[in-house]
Design a protein around this motif. Structure first.
Motif, PDB file in Angstrom:
ATOM      1  N   GLU A  85       0.607  -1.259  -0.080  1.00  0.00           N
ATOM      2  CA  GLU A  85       0.001  -0.073   0.174  1.00  0.00           C
ATOM      3  C   GLU A  85       0.928   1.274   0.032  1.00  0.00           C
ATOM      4  O   GLU A  85       0.404   2.255  -0.785  1.00  0.00           O
ATOM      5  CB  GLU A  85      -0.806  -0.048   1.448  1.00  0.00           C
ATOM      6  CG  GLU A  85      -2.045  -0.855   1.176  1.00  0.00           C
ATOM      7  CD  GLU A  85      -2.710  -1.157   2.451  1.00  0.00           C
ATOM      8  OE1 GLU A  85      -3.845  -1.683   2.336  1.00  0.00           O
ATOM      9  OE2 GLU A  85      -2.214  -0.998   3.610  1.00  0.00           O
ATOM     10  N   ARG A  86       2.098   1.252   0.776  1.00  0.00           N
ATOM     11  CA  ARG A  86       2.794   2.463   0.833  1.00  0.00           C
ATOM     12  C   ARG A  86       3.554   2.699  -0.527  1.00  0.00           C
ATOM     13  O   ARG A  86       3.664   3.852  -0.962  1.00  0.00           O
ATOM     14  CB  ARG A  86       4.009   2.265   1.987  1.00  0.00           C
ATOM     15  CG  ARG A  86       3.465   2.142   3.368  1.00  0.00           C
ATOM     16  CD  ARG A  86       4.507   1.932   4.170  1.00  0.00           C
ATOM     17  NE  ARG A  86       4.095   1.868   5.626  1.00  0.00           N
ATOM     18  CZ  ARG A  86       3.595   3.179   6.221  1.00  0.00           C
ATOM     19  NH1 ARG A  86       3.861   4.325   5.759  1.00  0.00           N
ATOM     20  NH2 ARG A  86       3.351   2.836   7.457  1.00  0.00           N
ATOM     21  N   ALA A  87       3.792   1.625  -1.203  1.00  0.00           N
ATOM     22  CA  ALA A  87       4.409   1.688  -2.752  1.00  0.00           C
ATOM     23  C   ALA A  87       3.479   2.366  -3.605  1.00  0.00           C
ATOM     24  O   ALA A  87       3.691   3.396  -4.279  1.00  0.00           O
ATOM     25  CB  ALA A  87       4.997   0.308  -3.256  1.00  0.00           C
ATOM     26  N   ALA A  88       2.254   1.888  -3.571  1.00  0.00           N
ATOM     27  CA  ALA A  88       1.167   2.350  -4.471  1.00  0.00           C
ATOM     28  C   ALA A  88       0.828   3.720  -4.011  1.00  0.00           C
ATOM     29  O   ALA A  88       0.535   4.603  -4.607  1.00  0.00           O
ATOM     30  CB  ALA A  88       0.029   1.324  -4.394  1.00  0.00           C
ATOM     31  N   LEU A  89       0.781   4.115  -2.855  1.00  0.00           N
ATOM     32  CA  LEU A  89       0.185   5.531  -2.380  1.00  0.00           C
ATOM     33  C   LEU A  89       1.585   6.183  -2.771  1.00  0.00           C
ATOM     34  O   LEU A  89       1.210   7.481  -3.413  1.00  0.00           O
ATOM     35  CB  LEU A  89       0.156   5.549  -0.787  1.00  0.00           C
ATOM     36  CG  LEU A  89      -1.134   5.115  -0.261  1.00  0.00           C
ATOM     37  CD1 LEU A  89      -1.209   4.659   1.183  1.00  0.00           C
ATOM     38  CD2 LEU A  89      -2.227   5.956  -0.892  1.00  0.00           C
ATOM     39  N   GLY A  90       2.759   6.150  -2.681  1.00  0.00           N
ATOM     40  CA  GLY A  90       3.931   6.827  -3.161  1.00  0.00           C
ATOM     41  C   GLY A  90       3.563   7.237  -4.680  1.00  0.00           C
ATOM     42  O   GLY A  90       4.088   8.222  -5.252  1.00  0.00           O
ATOM     43  N   TRP A  91       3.428   6.223  -5.549  1.00  0.00           N
ATOM     44  CA  TRP A  91       3.276   5.934  -6.890  1.00  0.00           C
ATOM     45  C   TRP A  91       2.128   6.839  -7.267  1.00  0.00           C
ATOM     46  O   TRP A  91       2.268   7.638  -8.179  1.00  0.00           O
ATOM     47  CB  TRP A  91       3.021   4.757  -7.295  1.00  0.00           C
ATOM     48  CG  TRP A  91       2.829   4.602  -8.891  1.00  0.00           C
ATOM     49  CD1 TRP A  91       3.946   4.661  -9.819  1.00  0.00           C
ATOM     50  CD2 TRP A  91       1.710   4.504  -9.581  1.00  0.00           C
ATOM     51  NE1 TRP A  91       3.232   4.706 -10.927  1.00  0.00           N
ATOM     52  CE2 TRP A  91       1.954   4.406 -10.935  1.00  0.00           C
ATOM     53  CE3 TRP A  91       0.245   4.344  -9.220  1.00  0.00           C
ATOM     54  CZ2 TRP A  91       0.906   4.586 -11.853  1.00  0.00           C
ATOM     55  CZ3 TRP A  91      -0.690   4.406 -10.166  1.00  0.00           C
ATOM     56  CH2 TRP A  91      -0.403   4.227 -11.756  1.00  0.00           C
ATOM     57  N   ILE A  92       0.732   7.040  -6.689  1.00  0.00           N
ATOM     58  CA  ILE A  92      -0.294   7.693  -6.976  1.00  0.00           C
ATOM     59  C   ILE A  92       0.102   9.164  -6.549  1.00  0.00           C
ATOM     60  O   ILE A  92      -0.386  10.039  -7.400  1.00  0.00           O
ATOM     61  CB  ILE A  92      -1.549   7.150  -6.260  1.00  0.00           C
ATOM     62  CG1 ILE A  92      -2.790   7.717  -6.851  1.00  0.00           C
ATOM     63  CG2 ILE A  92      -1.517   7.650  -4.893  1.00  0.00           C
ATOM     64  CD1 ILE A  92      -2.920   6.928  -8.199  1.00  0.00           C
ATOM     65  N   GLU A  93       1.030   9.449  -5.414  1.00  0.00           N
ATOM     66  CA  GLU A  93       1.130  10.961  -5.269  1.00  0.00           C
ATOM     67  C   GLU A  93       2.142  11.398  -6.477  1.00  0.00           C
ATOM     68  O   GLU A  93       2.012  12.318  -6.858  1.00  0.00           O
ATOM     69  CB  GLU A  93       1.844  10.860  -3.954  1.00  0.00           C
ATOM     70  CG  GLU A  93       0.968  10.825  -2.769  1.00  0.00           C
ATOM     71  CD  GLU A  93       1.498  11.247  -1.338  1.00  0.00           C
ATOM     72  OE1 GLU A  93       2.785  11.424  -1.481  1.00  0.00           O
ATOM     73  OE2 GLU A  93       0.696  10.903  -0.379  1.00  0.00           O
ATOM     74  N   ALA A  94       3.106  10.622  -6.853  1.00  0.00           N
ATOM     75  CA  ALA A  94       4.148  10.978  -7.826  1.00  0.00           C
ATOM     76  C   ALA A  94       3.177  11.417  -9.117  1.00  0.00           C
ATOM     77  O   ALA A  94       3.517  12.397 -10.082  1.00  0.00           O
ATOM     78  CB  ALA A  94       5.442   9.941  -8.167  1.00  0.00           C
ATOM     79  N   VAL A  95       2.516  10.499  -9.334  1.00  0.00           N
ATOM     80  CA  VAL A  95       1.650  10.414 -10.878  1.00  0.00           C
ATOM     81  C   VAL A  95       0.818  11.782 -10.822  1.00  0.00           C
ATOM     82  O   VAL A  95       0.786  12.493 -11.653  1.00  0.00           O
ATOM     83  CB  VAL A  95       0.907   9.231 -11.022  1.00  0.00           C
ATOM     84  CG1 VAL A  95      -0.030   9.430 -12.464  1.00  0.00           C
ATOM     85  CG2 VAL A  95       1.873   8.080 -11.400  1.00  0.00           C
ATOM     86  N   THR A  96       0.266  11.923  -9.639  1.00  0.00           N
ATOM     87  CA  THR A  96      -0.832  13.014  -9.365  1.00  0.00           C
ATOM     88  C   THR A  96      -0.002  14.412  -9.468  1.00  0.00           C
ATOM     89  O   THR A  96      -0.663  15.364 -10.047  1.00  0.00           O
ATOM     90  CB  THR A  96      -1.789  12.910  -8.022  1.00  0.00           C
ATOM     91  OG1 THR A  96      -2.215  11.430  -8.085  1.00  0.00           O
ATOM     92  CG2 THR A  96      -2.495  14.172  -7.978  1.00  0.00           C
ATOM     93  N   ARG A  97       1.132  14.394  -8.891  1.00  0.00           N
ATOM     94  CA  ARG A  97       1.980  15.581  -8.870  1.00  0.00           C
ATOM     95  C   ARG A  97       2.934  15.682  -9.877  1.00  0.00           C
ATOM     96  O   ARG A  97       3.807  16.354  -9.881  1.00  0.00           O
ATOM     97  CB  ARG A  97       2.648  15.822  -7.607  1.00  0.00           C
ATOM     98  CG  ARG A  97       1.761  15.931  -6.520  1.00  0.00           C
ATOM     99  CD  ARG A  97       2.522  15.826  -5.219  1.00  0.00           C
ATOM    100  NE  ARG A  97       1.750  16.349  -3.931  1.00  0.00           N
ATOM    101  CZ  ARG A  97       1.683  15.795  -2.771  1.00  0.00           C
ATOM    102  NH1 ARG A  97       2.549  14.694  -2.544  1.00  0.00           N
ATOM    103  NH2 ARG A  97       0.886  16.234  -2.023  1.00  0.00           N
ATOM    104  N   VAL A  98       2.655  14.903 -11.163  1.00  0.00           N
ATOM    105  CA  VAL A  98       3.587  14.981 -12.476  1.00  0.00           C
ATOM    106  C   VAL A  98       3.901  16.423 -12.865  1.00  0.00           C
ATOM    107  O   VAL A  98       5.146  16.587 -13.440  1.00  0.00           O
ATOM    108  CB  VAL A  98       3.260  13.831 -13.173  1.00  0.00           C
ATOM    109  CG1 VAL A  98       1.982  14.425 -14.144  1.00  0.00           C
ATOM    110  CG2 VAL A  98       4.393  13.507 -14.274  1.00  0.00           C
ATOM    111  N   SER A  99       3.248  17.383 -12.808  1.00  0.00           N
ATOM    112  CA  SER A  99       3.374  18.497 -13.294  1.00  0.00           C
ATOM    113  C   SER A  99       4.440  19.333 -12.490  1.00  0.00           C
ATOM    114  O   SER A  99       4.954  20.319 -12.936  1.00  0.00           O
ATOM    115  CB  SER A  99       2.049  19.335 -13.318  1.00  0.00           C
ATOM    116  OG  SER A  99       1.509  19.655 -11.939  1.00  0.00           O
ATOM    117  N   GLN A 100       4.709  18.949 -11.145  1.00  0.00           N
ATOM    118  CA  GLN A 100       5.729  19.433 -10.396  1.00  0.00           C
ATOM    119  C   GLN A 100       7.162  18.837 -10.741  1.00  0.00           C
ATOM    120  O   GLN A 100       8.056  19.245  -9.884  1.00  0.00           O
ATOM    121  CB  GLN A 100       5.326  19.054  -8.688  1.00  0.00           C
ATOM    122  CG  GLN A 100       4.038  19.928  -8.664  1.00  0.00           C
ATOM    123  CD  GLN A 100       3.758  19.537  -7.228  1.00  0.00           C
ATOM    124  OE1 GLN A 100       4.521  18.877  -6.389  1.00  0.00           O
ATOM    125  NE2 GLN A 100       2.321  20.299  -6.809  1.00  0.00           N
ATOM    126  N   GLY A 101       7.264  17.706 -11.594  1.00  0.00           N
ATOM    127  CA  GLY A 101       8.551  17.159 -11.869  1.00  0.00           C
ATOM    128  C   GLY A 101       8.110  16.105 -12.726  1.00  0.00           C
ATOM    129  O   GLY A 101       7.882  16.146 -13.969  1.00  0.00           O
TER     130      GLY A 101
END
Length: 121
Positions: A85-101
């Protein structure tokens, strides 16, 4: 709660694509409770009150606990989520914030591995 826009007033192609993705996700083998948790986290990041309300209701209906819902915004600091779950939550955060990097390679690998174990091949 009132949505900010009435998406039905606009072209239906994008809506149809989103509905097709939702249909795929609902039948691909992912745990529905887990999917609602990921959607809720993306909605928290996006700041969409309507979506937060909708996904928290859906998560509760799927059996998610109040404790995990309340702590979701601080998932890194709590013991309530397993490694997958932690890995998937980290991934969803990175994908959701893709415009920031960008989505870091490590996060992409961990997220992909977590989701493959869940059942989407």
């Amino acid at each position: 709660m009132k949505p900010r826009i009435d998406y039905r007033q606009f072209g239906q192609e994008a809506l149809q694509a989103m509905l097709a993705l939702e249909k795929y996700l609902s039948g691909c083998g992912f745990d529905h409770k887990f999917m609602h948790l990921l959607k809720l986290r993306a909605s928290q990041i996006n700041g969409c009150a309507y979506c937060i309300d909708m996904h928290s209701i859906d998560a509760r209906a799927a059996g998610e606990t109040e404790q995990r819902l309340y702590a979701l915004d601080a998932w890194r600091e709590t013991p309530f989520y397993d490694d997958r779950e932690r890995a998937a939550l980290g991934w969803i955060e990175a994908v959701t914030r893709v415009s920031q990097g960008h989505v870091p390679d490590r996060g992409l690998r961990r997220g992909a591995a977590a989701l493959q174990r869940e059942g989407a091949g």
